[in-house]
Design a protein around this motif. Structure first.
Motif, PDB file in Angstrom:
ATOM      1  N   ASP A 123       6.480  -1.481  -1.166  1.00 16.43           N
ATOM      2  CA  ASP A 123       5.232  -2.241  -1.029  1.00 16.43           C
ATOM      3  C   ASP A 123       5.544  -3.597  -0.401  1.00 16.43           C
ATOM      4  O   ASP A 123       6.260  -4.411  -0.983  1.00 16.43           O
ATOM      5  CB  ASP A 123       4.597  -2.417  -2.420  1.00 16.43           C
ATOM      6  N   ASP A 176       5.037  -7.456   1.035  1.00 10.43           N
ATOM      7  CA  ASP A 176       4.445  -8.635   0.400  1.00 10.43           C
ATOM      8  C   ASP A 176       3.273  -9.134   1.238  1.00 10.43           C
ATOM      9  O   ASP A 176       3.464  -9.619   2.357  1.00 10.43           O
ATOM     10  CB  ASP A 176       5.500  -9.733   0.275  1.00 10.43           C
ATOM     11  N   ARG A 196       0.826  -8.343  -4.576  1.00  8.36           N
ATOM     12  CA  ARG A 196       1.270  -6.960  -4.541  1.00  8.36           C
ATOM     13  C   ARG A 196       0.520  -6.141  -5.593  1.00  8.36           C
ATOM     14  O   ARG A 196       0.006  -6.688  -6.577  1.00  8.36           O
ATOM     15  CB  ARG A 196       2.771  -6.884  -4.807  1.00  8.36           C
ATOM     16  N   SER A 217      10.054  -9.755   2.817  1.00 13.69           N
ATOM     17  CA  SER A 217       9.308  -9.045   1.786  1.00 13.69           C
ATOM     18  C   SER A 217      10.189  -8.682   0.599  1.00 13.69           C
ATOM     19  O   SER A 217       9.744  -8.671  -0.550  1.00 13.69           O
ATOM     20  CB  SER A 217       8.673  -7.782   2.385  1.00 13.69           C
TER      21      SER A 217
END
Length: 632
Positions: A63, A65, A85, A140
């Motif tokens: 995932d 950022d 997130r 990220s």
């Protein structure tokens, strides 16, 4: 059945035990010891359970950022913008820690029973998360990089090494100045912590050191502690090394750095012999591997001595000494045994036979600062050391007057040589010190002007950090109007890197020749110049009414350009001058510049002008940011 209520019921029941295997704090729940829990349930874990965990780990950790969608200076405000997130940082950290534990313990627990190479699966996941490597991925995963490195050390180092072999490495995108925001996180912290984590293991020391050395080639101009050269210094610091590698391994790696990255290797070595107190920082330590166990604290004097002797040997036997390396050795001379101090002076004698005059002058000044200034006196050098320093200082004396005297104009302040004034109780702060430097500077400029003329002044400008002083002292050598006019035109003719220095030289020159003579010379020279050159001349002239009256007879372009570019300053202006400069700077849309000059003389400012000035400060925003600041 997977329902959260059932999990809560089980946690509440387990919390009742005296030595509970779980904990509860607010909305968070966890196990007291992840390793104990893993060993307790290892026999019940199936291949399907591991597959589901790795699938969930990939889903959560991949995932990106959303804070990266904001400008860098606003990313710390991401929650206010709704840029969060889907999964909490606690969940990400928990998954990362589980990956590390599985990498370290997994094969012992599952490989023989399930036939699964868990460490290999962790490595594959880390590679999948980072490859292809992009700057967005590094940013990220910044907080996760130390965990990734601990989970898959070889793979993490391989990924960074592969990137550094590219023509435009992605990781260099992290090595940039910070945004200036107090709250903005550093973009390179995660990477450096990851490398520091791996440096504890002696097997990784060479690879990590080479990576940090490659990253150190790109200087980061900010005030963050975490820089690649700082991490290297921490790893190799003799008295508190941040690695578990023994002295022999550290020496071998440092030797390799001095060969492949000489500038970086030199800086590491020279810091080891620095006399006096030093401060050391602890590096990031692995949390689940035992690589740093028992290491990272202050070591014995014997180990310190052994390592510093090796590094001193590297320094003395450096393959190609120059004025910088020899100057460093002189500065840190007191951290060496006597026999090595003699070797340093011998190296200087040998080097000086073929060195150029400019290089000799640089080393000569460092010897002067080391041995013959007030600070040199505080070092309490042995007579033998001072004698050798005097011999080297005299032997390095340049023949070129510009090179020989450049130290007097390197900076505004010059630490006076105690050798030159034998007076009891004399120090650098005495008025006599200023008078002594003033005398030396006048004599130096006179000698340079007599031997080399304007070319000597021009050559003196290039290395100087006090070019206005050069102009001020030159004024005493250039006394007739024709020569002064010629000097001004020559200064204005210099361009490129010397243009700014020449203009500051001209400022000092015009301020020193007196207002009446200055007005006469400017009036005569301005008629021979182009509009742009005339504007530059007026900008360099004293900031007072005498200059402004000359502007009255100039073209509108020159007057407008002057008030747009002039650097205003306060210098005993009359009330009439203060009010006039306010009008002119406000017309040029420079209210902050005007305020900077008059802020100590409000009583002399006509009230309506002061009101307009304060109004424009709040409403006019055309001045370049940072050009003139306002104190609270």
């Amino acid at each position: 059945d997977g329902k959260y209520e059932t999990i809560e019921d089980n946690i509440v029941r387990l919390l009742r035990f005296d030595d509970s295997p779980v904990w509860s704090a607010g909305r968070y729940r966890g196990v007291a010891s992840k390793i104990d829990a893993l060993f307790a349930i290892a026999g019940m874990i199936t291949q399907h359970d591991l597959d589901r965990f790795f699938e969930a780990a990939e889903y959560v950790l991949s995932d990106s950022d959303p804070a990266l969608e904001l400008p860098e200076e606003d990313r710390w405000l991401a929650p206010l913008y709704g840029k969060k997130r889907d999964h909490s940082s606690a969940m990400r950290e928990g998954i990362c820690e589980t990956l590390i534990i599985l990498s370290v313990r997994g094969n012992n627990l599952f490989q023989s029973r399930l036939g699964i190479d868990v460490e290999d699966r962790v490595t594959a996941l880390i590679r999948k998360l980072l490859i292809p490597l992009t700057l967005e991925k590094l940013l990220s995963h910044d907080h996760d990089l130390p965990h990734y490195a601990e989970a898959a050390p070889d793979e993490f180092l391989t990924i960074i090494e592969e990137d550094l072999r590219c023509s435009d490495p992605v990781v260099f995108g992290l090595l940039k100045p910070d945004s200036g925001s107090f709250w903005a996180p550093s973009s390179q912290t995660g990477l450096f912590w990851a490398l520091e984590c791996l440096a504890w293991n002696p097997k990784n020391l060479l690879r990590v050191s080479v990576i940090l050395a490659q990253l150190s080639r790109q200087k980061i101009d900010n005030n963050r502690v975490n820089k690649p050269d700082d991490s290297l210094q921490n790893i190799f610091r003799s008295w508190i090394p941040q690695t578990a590698a023994p002295v022999s391994d550290r020496v071998k790696v440092l030797k390799k750095l001095t060969e492949d990255f000489p500038k970086i290797g030199w800086e590491i070595c020279i810091k080891q012999i620095k006399p006096g107190h030093s401060v050391g920082h602890y590096s990031y330590r692995p949390r689940w591997r035992s690589d740093a166990s028992g290491a990272g604290q202050v070591v014995t004097n014997g180990e310190i001595y052994k390592f510093t002797r090796k590094t001193l040997g590297f320094l003395i036997d450096w393959p190609s000494h120059d004025e910088k390396t020899l100057g460093d050795l002189v500065e840190y001379l007191q951290g060496m045994p006597i026999e090595n101090q003699s070797k340093v002076w011998n190296l200087i004698d040998e080097w000086s036979r073929t060195a150029g005059e400019a290089a000799k002058a640089v080393l000569r000044e460092r010897i002067r600062l080391f041995a013959f200034t007030q600070r040199g006196r505080q070092r309490k050098l042995e007579d033998a050391t001072r004698d050798r320093a005097r011999e080297a200082y005299d032997s390095l004396r340049p023949n070129d007057p510009v090179i020989r005297h450049s130290w007097l104009f390197a900076n505004q302040y010059v630490p006076v040589s105690t050798e030159e004034i034998e007076k009891e109780g004399f120090n650098d702060n005495d008025q006599e010190a200023d008078e002594r430097i003033d005398k030396l500077r006048r004599e130096a400029i006179t000698e340079i002007w007599d031997e080399r003329g304007f070319k000597g002044v021009k050559d003196l400008l290039a290395p100087s950090g006090a070019t206005d002083l050069i102009g001020r002292y030159t004024a005493s050598c250039v006394t007739d109007v024709c020569s002064q006019s010629d000097f001004i035109q020559r200064c204005l003719s210099l361009d490129g890197e010397l243009q700014s220095k020449a203009e500051w030289c001209l400022r000092g020159f015009l301020s020193a020749i007196g207002d009446d003579v200055c007005a006469e010379v400017i009036n005569m020279v301005a008629k021979k110049l182009s509009v742009e050159e005339s504007k530059r001349l007026f900008v360099c002239a004293p900031f007072n009414a005498s200059t402004w009256r000359l502007l009255d007879d100039s073209s509108e372009d020159i007057r407008t350009g002057y008030w747009k570019d002039v650097v205003p300053y306060w210098k005993d202006q009359t009330p009439a001058e203060l009010n006039e400069l306010i009008d002119c700077l406000l017309e040029a849309h420079r209210p902050r510049a005007a305020f900077h000059v008059v802020c100590m003389n409000f009583k002399d400012i006509e009230t309506s002008r002061l009101k307009r000035l304060l109004h424009d400060i709040a409403t006019v925003n055309t001045e370049p940011a940072g050009q003139v600041g306002l104190d609270p």
